[in-house]
Each structure stands twice: as C-alpha cells, then as structure tokens.
Design a protein around this motif. Structure first.
Motif, mmCIF file in Angstrom:
data_model
loop_
_atom_site.group_PDB
_atom_site.id
_atom_site.type_symbol
_atom_site.label_atom_id
_atom_site.label_comp_id
_atom_site.label_asym_id
_atom_site.label_seq_id
_atom_site.Cartn_x
_atom_site.Cartn_y
_atom_site.Cartn_z
ATOM 1 N N SER A 187 42.417 16.767 -18.464
ATOM 2 C CA SER A 187 43.475 15.983 -18.481
ATOM 3 C C SER A 187 44.828 16.930 -19.241
ATOM 4 N N GLY A 217 46.195 13.300 -25.340
ATOM 5 C CA GLY A 217 47.515 12.780 -24.839
ATOM 6 C C GLY A 217 47.243 12.375 -23.458
ATOM 7 N N SER A 218 48.486 11.955 -23.104
ATOM 8 C CA SER A 218 48.802 11.645 -21.569
ATOM 9 C C SER A 218 48.981 12.562 -20.585
ATOM 10 N N SER A 228 50.923 12.836 -18.405
ATOM 11 C CA SER A 228 52.474 12.992 -17.638
ATOM 12 C C SER A 228 52.805 14.058 -18.876
ATOM 13 N N ASN A 229 52.544 13.988 -20.235
ATOM 14 C CA ASN A 229 53.006 14.694 -21.309
ATOM 15 C C ASN A 229 52.159 16.175 -21.250
ATOM 16 N N GLY A 288 42.855 9.511 -16.726
ATOM 17 C CA GLY A 288 43.756 8.589 -16.597
ATOM 18 C C GLY A 288 44.718 8.651 -15.390
ATOM 19 N N ASN A 330 50.965 7.161 -11.671
ATOM 20 C CA ASN A 330 51.300 8.705 -12.244
ATOM 21 C C ASN A 330 50.929 9.793 -11.339
#
Length: 245
Positions: free
Chosen positions: A167, A171-172, A174-175, A197, A202
């Motif tokens: 990932s 953190g996410s 998207s980031n 995630g 997303n």
C-alpha cells in the motif's frame, strides 16, 4: 487467453485478457469458486482474514486448489504478532511452503523482517529456497519499512520474487500514490501489486495515480465489508467491471 465457461459458480466465467490483473482474497472454498466464476485473475488463499491473513489449513489448500482453474497463491504466515520470525517458525513456514507446492499451488505469499523493521534476507533466502518452482509474492511486510522504495531495490536482487504486495507504506493509499509510483520505477522484473485499503471509492484514483499492473482486494467485495462475512457476487462483478473497463 480465451473465453470459457464453467459450472463452478453462478456467474458466467470469463478469462480476462493481458491487461490489468485483479487478485482477490479467499478464505473459504465458496470464496474461491465465486472469484473464478466472476472473472478474478488470481486468488490469495488465507485463513483468519480478520488478522490480515494466516496460513490456511491443509484441507482448505487442497480443496481450493482442486476446485478452481485460476492461480492460487497461498499465504505463509504463522501468526499476526509481527513479521519477525524465530528459527522454529521459519522451519514451520518452510514445511508449509512444501505442502503448498505438493498440493499444486501456483505460488506462495511470504515476507520476513528483522527487529529493526528491515527485510531479513537470511530468513527470506531460506523461504525462497523452499519455494523453488513456485511464484513468490513478498507481502505487505514491506509497508513496515521506513523507506519501502529501498525495500523494493533490495527485493529486485532476487530473481525468484515475482511481485510485491504493497500500500506504499503506512497511511492511506491515496496519500501514498507517489511512493507506489517510485516503487514501480525501481521494481526491475518485479510486479507491484497494490492492495491494503482498496475499495470502490478509491480504486479509480489509485489506478490513475499509480498505473500499477495489478490490484489486490479483500473486504471490499464482502458483505458489509466485513472480514467475517461472505463475498458478495454482486459486489465482485461490479468491482471487476469497474477495474477492467
């Protein structure tokens, strides 16, 4: 690949082409049948999905591998406490890898770190030796590294590693798009499999922002997105249509 039909699920089976690949987690034989029937490209077989996935039993491995035609990659992870393994645990993992190979698995999903949250190459070499002849995915242990891109550079020295599930670190997703792009840039022969995630909200953003070749889904296609509930065929079909469009 060509299109064919199958009686192993309610959906009409279509074998996708050579574009973006979708891997989905199965934790039961019915999961695996649905994934194949609805057009998934590959299965990651696990037990204890709520703990991030642990090594499945002999019986589950055998039943799933014999019930589907798409590739089945088996996670080899004896516990969820960490990715640091003692000598006895590495021996257990080697035995589980051999069992997966004997049962006809396409590959294994492995990873090992040291106490400093760095890739433990000593343990990795021992696991890779046992996995000769199988596809190998290095799992999200790489996301525990302070610098995942540096981890990709290390793993790219191993020709027997086929892909990395990531990932992009902590953190996410998207980031972490830029990190994932850099991981792809330095991945040499290794394919970057994005997961951890990913969901309906997303996935388009992540695909456009990373241009990764492969995507990995777990609870996104389960009822109420719960690791304790079954895969929803409706959600699975919608997801595959969205990703493959």
């Amino acid at each position: 690949m060509s299109e064919k039909s199958s009686g192993k699920g309610k959906c009409a089976l279509t074998i996708p082409g050579d574009g973006v690949k979708i891997e989905l987690i199965a934790s039961a034989i019915e999961d695996a049948k649905k994934i194949e029937a609805c057009g998934g490209d590959r299965i990651e077989l696990v037990s204890a999905l709520s703990e991030g996935g642990l090594t499945p039993s002999y019986g589950l491995m055998k039943s799933v591998i014999e019930s589907v035609n798409i590739p089945v990659n088996v996670i080899i992870r004896p516990h969820s406490q960490s990715f640091v393994y003692r000598e006895e645990e590495i021996e257990m993992m080697k035995q589980d890898i051999r069992m997966a190979k004997e049962l006809g698995a396409n590959g294994v999903v492995i990873g090992a770190l040291n106490e400093q949250n760095q890739i433990c190459e000593l343990s990795l070499n021992r696991l890779l030796e046992a996995a000769k002849g199988l596809e190998v995915t290095f799992h999200r242990a790489i996301d525990e590294l302070e610098h995942p891109v540096e981890g990709v550079k290390i793993l790219s020295n191993y020709k027997s590693i086929n892909r990395i599930l990531t990932s992009g670190g902590k953190g996410s997703l998207s980031n972490n798009k830029e990190i994932i792009r850099n991981m792809i840039l330095h991945s040499d022969h290794i394919k970057i499999l994005v997961g951890g995630g990913l969901n309906f909200e997303n996935v388009t953003e992540i695909m456009q922002g990373t241009n990764a070749p492969e995507y990995h889904f777990g609870t996104a296609v389960r009822v109420e997105r719960s690791p304790f509930k079954n895969i929803s065929e409706d959600l699975l079909k919608k997801l595959i249509k969205l990703v493959k469009k």
